[in-house]
Design an enzyme around this catalytic site. Structure first.
Site, short mmCIF file in Angstrom:
data_model
loop_
_atom_site.label_atom_id
_atom_site.label_comp_id
_atom_site.label_asym_id
_atom_site.label_seq_id
_atom_site.Cartn_x
_atom_site.Cartn_y
_atom_site.Cartn_z
N TYR A 22 0.82 -1.21 0.00
CA TYR A 22 0.00 0.00 0.00
C TYR A 22 0.85 1.26 0.00
O TYR A 22 0.47 2.27 0.60
CB TYR A 22 -0.97 -0.02 1.20
CG TYR A 22 -1.69 -1.33 1.31
CD1 TYR A 22 -2.60 -1.73 0.34
CD2 TYR A 22 -1.43 -2.21 2.37
CE1 TYR A 22 -3.23 -2.95 0.41
CE2 TYR A 22 -2.07 -3.44 2.45
CZ TYR A 22 -2.96 -3.80 1.46
OH TYR A 22 -3.58 -5.02 1.54
N TYR A 154 -13.30 -6.87 4.12
CA TYR A 154 -12.03 -6.92 3.37
C TYR A 154 -11.78 -8.37 2.97
O TYR A 154 -11.84 -9.28 3.80
CB TYR A 154 -10.86 -6.43 4.23
CG TYR A 154 -9.54 -6.59 3.50
CD1 TYR A 154 -9.15 -5.68 2.53
CD2 TYR A 154 -8.72 -7.68 3.76
CE1 TYR A 154 -7.96 -5.85 1.82
CE2 TYR A 154 -7.53 -7.86 3.05
CZ TYR A 154 -7.16 -6.94 2.09
OH TYR A 154 -5.99 -7.12 1.40
N ASP A 255 -15.21 -16.16 4.70
CA ASP A 255 -13.79 -15.86 4.57
C ASP A 255 -13.21 -15.83 5.99
O ASP A 255 -13.34 -14.85 6.71
CB ASP A 255 -13.62 -14.51 3.86
CG ASP A 255 -12.16 -14.09 3.75
OD1 ASP A 255 -11.30 -14.71 4.40
OD2 ASP A 255 -11.90 -13.12 3.00
N LYS A 284 -3.55 -16.79 6.24
CA LYS A 284 -2.85 -16.14 7.34
C LYS A 284 -2.22 -17.10 8.35
O LYS A 284 -1.11 -17.54 8.13
CB LYS A 284 -3.77 -15.10 7.99
CG LYS A 284 -3.99 -13.89 7.07
CD LYS A 284 -4.47 -12.65 7.79
CE LYS A 284 -4.25 -11.40 6.95
NZ LYS A 284 -5.35 -11.05 6.07
C1 LIG Z 1 -5.64 -10.92 4.65
C2 LIG Z 1 -6.99 -11.28 4.19
C3 LIG Z 1 -7.22 -11.70 2.86
C4 LIG Z 1 -6.14 -11.72 1.81
O1 LIG Z 1 -5.12 -12.62 2.10
P1 LIG Z 1 -3.68 -12.43 1.38
O2 LIG Z 1 -2.91 -13.62 1.82
O3 LIG Z 1 -3.14 -11.14 1.91
O4 LIG Z 1 -3.92 -12.39 -0.08
C5 LIG Z 1 -8.51 -12.06 2.52
N1 LIG Z 1 -9.51 -12.05 3.41
C6 LIG Z 1 -9.31 -11.67 4.69
C7 LIG Z 1 -10.46 -11.71 5.65
C8 LIG Z 1 -8.06 -11.26 5.13
O5 LIG Z 1 -7.90 -10.85 6.38
#
Ligand SMILES: *Cc1c(COP(=O)(O)O)cnc(C)c1O
Length: 434
Positions: A22, A154, A255, A284
């Site tokens: 960013y 997000y 997600d 993550k």
């Molecule tokens: C970090 C994140 C992503 C993206 O993951 P990357 O490994 O950075 O591409 C997608 N969804 C959520 C909820 C996240 O916190």
């Protein structure tokens, strides 16, 4: 090993050549140079604000739940490295990927039975979206190709994920008009413990019903919206989404890239609601923060649907799919998590955060302090001065990365009580000076 470069030269080369998240090119704010990391501490190449070590309050963006340089994860990586670091996944398979997939199926909500290993969270969301759209295509309903989400979310930085991030004020606002146009519900009312709001519940049901003909899926972050604003909502809304999706023939995607592996106090945030999605994304903390790896899990109904279509394959196959090194570390990381009373550790950190962040409520400019599991958030009534807030935290010997109006922490689960207190003091200092 190449001759080490002096810190000054590294930082100057970094500024000239290296793009950071960013950020502009060349970068404006100088990053801190980390030389090594161990336990919950980052060791700096040269002292900053009088500190040569910082307690990590960020778990490297939610991922390093066991801290750094962990002997068990190091052994897993070393052991796998000596067998093979990588082989292609087309036509070949290997024990680390098979073991990991089986384990993810075992620990995730029951209906999720099949695992697509992707190389980053964003890619796992792309795969989830592709699965959902293709499912409906296979069933002869190609019009079902939009997504519904709530505001404040997000889901990553690649194209489909950007289209379901919060469309206003977020990082991806620039791309409105170029991105696929999705259906947005209002942001869920705040408060994990708040009773579900009936008007909001009706709003969700109405919107899903109204757009059912064109909706492939609803995609949300369950319980905690992370990078979209660090807000918590009632698990009750997830039950409403599940019911409305079932009623109207829409798939449900959770997600759990940020919330998975215990961060909110449940192994997966979906468990707070007692509902299972049709598709789930993990990332993550999956490898304990060691390597990049993510996973998209789906039900047998979704997999069967795709496999019955005109093109009966999921046309996705990243070069590094199922990377053995990452899969071996991920499996070791999950074993390590489950071998201890992780729930107790998360609760202990939650208590530490509640106590340590309570004084922040009295700092001028603080709008709200909220804690859930091993997540502590101080929301300001103004945009944070990133440089000043970060400097204040570093002076307290802690690494934090505030954004927008938020100063927050998600410490590694191994963070001791004294270090949790120190992180809290740094969050308060950052709130005072940011
Ligand atoms: C970090 C994140 C992503 C993206 O993951 P990357 O490994 O950075 O591409 C997608 N969804 C959520 C909820 C996240 O916190």
């Amino acid at each position: 090993m190449p001759e080490p470069l002096p810190p000054g030269e590294l930082l100057s080369l970094d500024r000239q050549h290296v793009w950071h998240p960013y950020g502009p090119m060349p970068g404006t704010a100088a990053p801190l140079l980390v030389e090594s990391a161990s336990g919950v501490r980052l060791r700096l190449a040269e002292p900053v604000e009088g500190q040569d070590e910082l307690v990590d309050g960020m778990s490297s963006w939610w991922s390093a739940v066991h801290g750094y340089n962990h002997p068990v994860l190091n052994d897993a990586a070393r052991g796998q490295l000596e067998r093979m670091s990588h082989v292609m996944f087309g036509g070949l398979t290997h024990e680390p990927a098979v073991r990991l997939a089986k384990r993810l199926v075992d620990i995730s909500p029951e209906p999720l039975q099949h695992v697509f290993l992707a190389d980053s969270g964003s890619v796992s969301v792309e795969v989830a979206v592709k699965m959902c759209l293709q499912y409906w295509r296979s069933l002869g309903k190609p019009r079902k190709q939009r997504l519904l989400t709530w505001r404040g979310g997000y889901h990553g930085d690649t194209w489909q994920p950007m289209s379901v991030c919060d469309p206003d004020g977020g990082m991806h606002e620039l791309w409105q008009g170029a991105l696929p146009r999705q259906v947005f519900a209002d942001a869920p009312p705040a408060g994990f413990d708040a009773a579900p709001d009936e008007a909001y519940t009706a709003h969700l049901r109405e919107l899903i019903g109204r757009h059912a003909e064109e909706l492939a899926a609803v995609i949300v972050e369950p319980v905690v919206q992370g990078a979209g604003g660090m807000s918590f909502h009632s698990p009750g809304y997830l039950r409403v989404l599940r019911e409305a999706c079932d009623e109207h023939g829409v798939l449900l995607v959770f997600d759990e890239i940020a919330t998975g592996f215990g961060r909110t106090g449940a192994l997966f945030a979906a468990e707070h609601a007692g509902v299972a999605p049709d598709v789930m994304c993990l990332g993550k903390a999956l490898t304990g923060g060691y390597l990049t790896l993510a996973a998209t899990l789906c039900t047998t109904a979704v997999a069967d649907g795709i496999s019955r279509g005109a093109l009966p394959v999921l046309a996705h196959g990243p070069t590094f799919m199922g990377n053995p090194l990452a899969a071996a570390v991920a499996d070791a990381s999950i074993s390590l998590l489950l071998s201890q009373d992780w729930g107790q550790e998360v609760k202990r950190i939650e208590t530490g955060l509640r106590n340590g962040l309570a004084p922040a409520a009295d700092i001028p400019g603080v709008r709200e302090v909220r804690v859930l599991g091993a997540i502590g958030v101080v929301q300001l009534d103004h945009e944070v001065d990133m440089a000043a807030a970060t400097r204040a935290a570093v002076r307290e010997g802690v690494w934090l990365r505030p954004f927008r109006d938020l100063i927050y922490t998600m410490p590694p689960y191994i963070t001791g009580d004294d270090d949790v207190a120190r992180v809290c003091a740094a969050v308060c200092a950052a709130a005072r000076e940011g």
